[in-house]
Design an enzyme around this catalytic site. Structure first.
Site, PDB file in Angstrom:
ATOM      1  N   LEU A 249       0.846  -1.199   0.000  1.00  0.00           N
ATOM      2  CA  LEU A 249       0.000   0.000   0.000  1.00  0.00           C
ATOM      3  C   LEU A 249       0.880   1.248   0.000  1.00  0.00           C
ATOM      4  O   LEU A 249       0.503   2.291   0.518  1.00  0.00           O
ATOM      5  CB  LEU A 249      -0.913  -0.025   1.231  1.00  0.00           C
ATOM      6  CG  LEU A 249      -2.207   0.797   1.204  1.00  0.00           C
ATOM      7  CD1 LEU A 249      -3.105   0.340   0.078  1.00  0.00           C
ATOM      8  CD2 LEU A 249      -2.934   0.684   2.538  1.00  0.00           C
TER       9      LEU A 249
ATOM     10  N   TYR B  30      -0.384   4.742  -1.524  1.00  0.00           N
ATOM     11  CA  TYR B  30      -1.366   5.405  -0.660  1.00  0.00           C
ATOM     12  C   TYR B  30      -0.703   5.942   0.601  1.00  0.00           C
ATOM     13  O   TYR B  30      -0.955   7.086   1.010  1.00  0.00           O
ATOM     14  CB  TYR B  30      -2.477   4.422  -0.310  1.00  0.00           C
ATOM     15  CG  TYR B  30      -3.580   5.002   0.540  1.00  0.00           C
ATOM     16  CD1 TYR B  30      -4.552   5.828  -0.013  1.00  0.00           C
ATOM     17  CD2 TYR B  30      -3.659   4.716   1.901  1.00  0.00           C
ATOM     18  CE1 TYR B  30      -5.568   6.360   0.756  1.00  0.00           C
ATOM     19  CE2 TYR B  30      -4.671   5.237   2.682  1.00  0.00           C
ATOM     20  CZ  TYR B  30      -5.632   6.057   2.103  1.00  0.00           C
ATOM     21  OH  TYR B  30      -6.637   6.585   2.886  1.00  0.00           O
ATOM     22  N   CYS B  31       0.147   5.122   1.224  1.00  0.00           N
ATOM     23  CA  CYS B  31       0.829   5.549   2.453  1.00  0.00           C
ATOM     24  C   CYS B  31       1.696   6.777   2.198  1.00  0.00           C
ATOM     25  O   CYS B  31       1.731   7.714   2.995  1.00  0.00           O
ATOM     26  CB  CYS B  31       1.690   4.413   3.004  1.00  0.00           C
ATOM     27  SG  CYS B  31       0.759   2.979   3.576  1.00  0.00           S
ATOM     28  N   MET B  32       2.403   6.765   1.072  1.00  0.00           N
ATOM     29  CA  MET B  32       3.265   7.881   0.723  1.00  0.00           C
ATOM     30  C   MET B  32       2.452   9.159   0.573  1.00  0.00           C
ATOM     31  O   MET B  32       2.855  10.232   1.049  1.00  0.00           O
ATOM     32  CB  MET B  32       4.008   7.560  -0.569  1.00  0.00           C
ATOM     33  CG  MET B  32       5.023   8.602  -0.998  1.00  0.00           C
ATOM     34  SD  MET B  32       6.066   7.999  -2.349  1.00  0.00           S
ATOM     35  CE  MET B  32       4.831   7.670  -3.595  1.00  0.00           C
TER      36      MET B  32
ATOM     37  N   HIS C 243       1.347  10.300   4.079  1.00  0.00           N
ATOM     38  CA  HIS C 243       2.487  10.900   4.779  1.00  0.00           C
ATOM     39  C   HIS C 243       2.650  12.355   4.331  1.00  0.00           C
ATOM     40  O   HIS C 243       2.886  13.255   5.144  1.00  0.00           O
ATOM     41  CB  HIS C 243       3.771  10.119   4.466  1.00  0.00           C
ATOM     42  CG  HIS C 243       4.020   8.958   5.379  1.00  0.00           C
ATOM     43  ND1 HIS C 243       4.460   9.105   6.677  1.00  0.00           N
ATOM     44  CD2 HIS C 243       3.900   7.632   5.180  1.00  0.00           C
ATOM     45  CE1 HIS C 243       4.598   7.923   7.234  1.00  0.00           C
ATOM     46  NE2 HIS C 243       4.262   7.000   6.346  1.00  0.00           N
TER      47      HIS C 243
END
Length: 434
Positions: free
Chosen positions: A224, A227-229, A232
């Site tokens: 993921l 999306y996580c990037m 963040h």
């Protein structure tokens, strides 16, 4: 010779006695010092824990007192992006029923949630707009319309909710660079584009900016990463803008959402996207990983989706709190589980994976400590019915002259139809157990 020999033995014995006495004293001193150090560290640790607990309780009761102070919705407008489904759709209906002027940005107002929202209001107090946050022209057109509408109706832009987002489930080698660009362009640059365009109105009315982020922006999940990037980046953007916008009296907050079963994570859609990404991968990658690995990877993530909560009312309630509260917090968590998992980012890196996996099976335990907004199973239908009913009341239109008391009675009726108990949103707190 004998007396000399005895003297030598006595001297040696004396030195040995002094030596062993010194060693024994050193050991005793070391033990005492060690015990002193341990006791001192223990006192410091418990003092720290006690201080944090006291401060947390003070903050909790302070927040409770502040949460009772809400703004009156009349004359205040809210722009929400990503209202086709999920958080945006539900939040638009909630805020409309509470009396706010709502501008709902949708990819296409003629389908899905956009079509439903378009049919709700007859007084033009819930306006759907064609607003793809990746399209600068559509964002500019929305700004021109909203600025004109605010001036015509004598309204102020109270809040912007940057909610629009997309997700991609894939390992790095399974998907193209364009997939990462799409996610970043929507989730991060879309928020930048909307904020920058509408900043003159926020500065004019000293409104507030609400960024819908995710726990994925604090703790990254494998498979993921795109999306996580992006999340963040949203968290970093919100923290920076909070400092930049303070000189304009613009409040900035972040909604740290846990995982919820919205249309964005529909299992069929996720499966379809993952299969497409795998098909687009090079033959070299497919041979290296193998079909068996990809199938296991896909099934594991599909199974994980089934563990997500379907109570999106928690997230919607948190967003509504950020909109209606007179005093806004820097960060909100949508549930107790979300706040507890957020502490994982302070752990050593090698412990974070264990910490995250542990909480995957904690729903049955944490559900004992749920509180706050609990929507009825058919909350959406009730909400739509109430929205249609309230559109008949001129008392809730932007140019109304009805009394505040009448307005308040209608709002209470709408609220009672949606929740099981009185609307008292309790923010997640580790030390609060109702």
């Amino acid at each position: 010779m004998q007396p000399m020999r005895n003297s030598i033995v006595k001297v040696i014995c004396g030195w040995l006695t002094l030596y062993f006495a010194y060693k024994l004293l050193a050991v005793i001193m070391r033990v005492e010092i060690f015990e002193y150090v341990i006791l001192t560290l223990g006192r410091c640790f418990f003092t720290f824990v006690f201080t944090v607990a006291v401060l947390k309780y003070i903050d909790y009761f302070y927040e409770r007192s502040q949460k009772s102070k809400t703004v009156h919705p009349q004359g205040k407008a809210v722009l929400i992006t990503g209202c086709d489904t999920g958080f945006g759709f539900e939040t638009a209906l909630r805020l409309y029923c509470m009396g706010f002027q709502v501008y709902a940005g949708c990819l296409d107002p003629k389908i899905n949630g956009g079509l439903t929202l378009s049919s709700v209001d007859k007084n033009n107090r819930l306006v759907t707009l064609t607003m793809d946050v990746t399209n600068a022209e559509q964002v500019d057109n929305a700004y021109q319309f909203i600025s004109s509408h605010l001036e015509a109706k004598n309204l102020s832009l109270w809040a912007i909710v940057n909610n629009a987002g997309v997700c991609s489930w894939s390992e790095l080698e399974f998907c193209s660079t364009e997939t990462y660009q799409k996610v970043l362009n929507t989730n991060t640059l879309g928020a930048v584009r909307v904020t920058k365009t509408f900043l003159p109105l926020l500065k004019q009315f000293q409104g507030r900016l609400i960024m819908v982020s995710s726990l994925a922006g604090l703790l990254s999940y494998p498979g993921l990463t795109a999306y996580c990037m992006s999340k963040h980046a949203i968290a970093a953007l919100a923290d920076g803008l909070r400092k930049e916008f303070s000189k304009w009296n613009i409040s900035v907050t972040t909604i740290e959402s846990a995982g919820y079963r919205t249309a964005m994570v529909n299992s069929q859609k996720v499966k379809h996207d993952m299969d497409n990404n795998w098909k687009m991968a090079s033959k070299c990658v497919q041979e290296e990983y193998g079909e068996e690995y990809f199938t296991a990877f896909r099934n594991a993530h599909i199974k994980r989706l089934s563990s997500l909560s379907d109570n999106i009312g928690q997230a919607v309630d948190t967003i509504v709190t950020a909109v209606e509260s007179e005093y806004i917090r820097d960060r909100y968590y949508t549930s107790l589980k979300a706040e507890m998992r957020a502490f994982g980012r302070f752990l050593p890196q090698e412990w974070q994976d264990i910490f995250m996996l542990t909480f995957e099976s904690f729903d049955s335990v944490l559900c004992r400590f749920k509180f706050g907004f609990q929507p009825e199973p058919d909350a959406r239908n009730v909400l739509l019915a109430k929205a249609n009913e309230m559109s008949e009341f001129n008392s809730l239109s932007a140019d109304s002259d009805f009394t505040v008391q009448k307005d308040h009675e209608i709002l209470l009726e709408a609220t009672d139809a949606l929740i099981k108990s009185q609307k008292c949103i309790q923010e997640s707190c580790l030390w609060y157990i109702p």
